[in-house]
Write an enzyme that holds these catalytic residues in place. Structure first.
Site, PDB file in Angstrom:
ATOM      1  CG  ASP A  77      -2.048   1.033   1.596  1.00 34.26           C
ATOM      2  OD1 ASP A  77      -1.991   2.136   0.090  1.00 34.26           O
ATOM      3  OD2 ASP A  77      -2.608   1.510   2.106  1.00 34.26           O
ATOM      4  CG  ASN A 104       1.834   2.317 -13.909  1.00 32.06           C
ATOM      5  OD1 ASN A 104       1.823   2.934 -14.751  1.00 32.06           O
ATOM      6  ND2 ASN A 104       1.603   1.465 -13.114  1.00 32.06           N
ATOM      7  CE1 TYR A 182      -3.538   9.656 -12.136  1.00 34.79           C
ATOM      8  CE2 TYR A 182      -4.456  10.346 -14.536  1.00 34.79           C
ATOM      9  CZ  TYR A 182      -4.286  10.286 -13.621  1.00 34.79           C
ATOM     10  OH  TYR A 182      -3.542   9.256 -14.651  1.00 34.79           O
ATOM     11  CE  LYS A 186      -0.566  10.131 -12.900  1.00 34.08           C
ATOM     12  NZ  LYS A 186       0.409   8.869 -12.550  1.00 34.08           N
ATOM     13  CB  THR A 217      -6.174   0.525 -19.319  1.00 32.85           C
ATOM     14  OG1 THR A 217      -6.530   1.702 -18.569  1.00 32.85           O
ATOM     15  CG2 THR A 217      -4.198   1.394 -19.317  1.00 32.85           C
TER      16      THR A 217
END
Length: 266
Positions: A77, A104, A182, A186, A217
Site C-alpha cells: 500500500d 506507474n 489527479y 501528477k 486500460t
C-alpha cells in the site's frame, strides 16, 4: 553484464503490467508492486476497468515466467510511507539492487470543484475533499518522491553508476479539469522527477516522465473513442503495450542521453 533489476509500481494491470512484461523481455528481473483497489461500480466506467484494478499481479508474474523471465509480485500500500524501503528490501532479497524504477501506480480519484455530479462521459465526480486529496497525493506524489529517494540513497551507497527512473503523468497547462487532484498530484510527481534528473545525473541516473495518450486500460468507451477521433490534441487510443515500449526504451542503455524530459505521446 549482470541482470538488471526493475521495480514497477501498479504492475497488476494496464500500462504497469505491460511495462513489467516489456522490461522482462529485455532481460530485467522485475518486481511487480501492486495494491488491489476495489472501486464501487460507476455507470460511466466499464466494469472491466474496475475488475482490472482489483486484480493481483500474479498473472503478470506467471506470464513473465512462462516466457523464461524472472519476476515476483509484491503487494504494498503506497499510502504507507514505509512501503518504499520494504519494496526495495524485497527486490534486493529476490534479485539484488534495483537499477530501474518505474513510478506507474495511481490512487486515481475523480474529484472536481464543479457542482456537477458527472463528467462529460458520465463518470461520477466527487467534490474535492481532504479524503480525495490524501488518496491521490499519497500514491501519485508522496510515494514516487519516497521511492526516488530510496532508489538514490541505495544507488549511492553501493557506488552504482547506472540507473533509470521513469514516471507517468497526465493533465496539461490548465491542470486536469474534472480530475483536479489527479492532475495536481501528477504535476508534483513530474516536478520531483525533473529535480531528480538534475540532482542524480552525477550518479549516472536518468529520470524522465511519460505522458501517455488516451490508453485503453479498460476504461475507454465508444464515447471516449469518438472524443479522440474529433480532438485536435489527441491522435490515438493506445494500447498499454504501445506505451510500455516507450517506457522500456527509456529504461535501456540506448536512452543514456535522454533525461529531464516530459515525453508526450499522442
Amino acid at each position: 553484464m549482470p541482470m538488471r533489476v526493475a521495480l514497477v509500481t501498479g504492475a497488476n494491470h494496464g500500462i504497469g503490467a505491460a511495462t513489467a512484461q516489456a522490461l522482462a523481455a529485455d532481460g530485467a528481473a522485475v518486481v511487480c508492486a501492486y495494491w488491489p483497489v476495489d472501486n464501487p461500480a460507476d455507470p460511466g466506467v466499464p466494469e472491466t476497468y474496475r475488475v482490472n484494478r482489483a486484480e493481483t499481479a500474479d498473472a503478470v508474474v506467471a506470464a513473465i515466467r512462462d516466457c523464461g523471465g524472472e519476476a515476483v509480485a509484491v503487494a504494498e500500500d503506497l499510502t504507507d510511507p514505509q512501503a518504499p524501503p520494504r519494496l526495495f528490501d524485497r527486490a534486493e532479497a529476490a534479485f539484488g539492487p534495483v537499477d530501474i524504477l518505474i513510478n506507474n501506480a495511481s490512487g486515481w480519484v475523480q474529484d472536481t470543484f464543479s457542482p456537477r455530479g458527472a463528467d462529460s462521459f458520465g463518470r461520477t465526480l466527487q467534490p474535492v475533499s481532504a479524503a480525495t486529496w490524501r488518496q491521490q497525493f499519497a500514491v501519485d506524489a508522496m510515494a514516487p518522491a519516497l521511492l526516488i529517494a530510496e532508489f538514490a540513497g541505495r544507488h549511492a551507497a553501493r557506488d552504482a553508476t547506472w540507473g533509470r527512473i521513469v514516471g507517468l503523468t497526465s493533465g496539461g497547462d490548465l491542470g486536469f479539469p474534472e480530475e483536479v487532484s489527479y492532475g495536481a498530484a501528477k504535476a508534483a510527481q513530474t516536478n520531483y522527477t525533473m529535480s531528480a534528473a538534475v540532482e542524480l545525473a552525477p550518479l549516472g541516473i536518468t529520470a524522465n516522465v511519460v505522458h501517455p495518450p488516451v490508453t485503453d486500460t479498460g476504461w475507454v468507451t465508444d464515447a471516449v473513442r469518438d472524443f479522440v477521433s474529433h480532438s485536435a490534441a489527441h491522435v490515438h487510443v493506445a494500447t498499454p503495450a504501445e506505451v510500455a515500449e516507450v517506457i522500456a526504451y527509456l529504461a535501456s542503455d540506448a536512452s543514456g542521453l535522454i533525461t529531464g524530459n516530459v515525453i508526450t505521446l499522442r
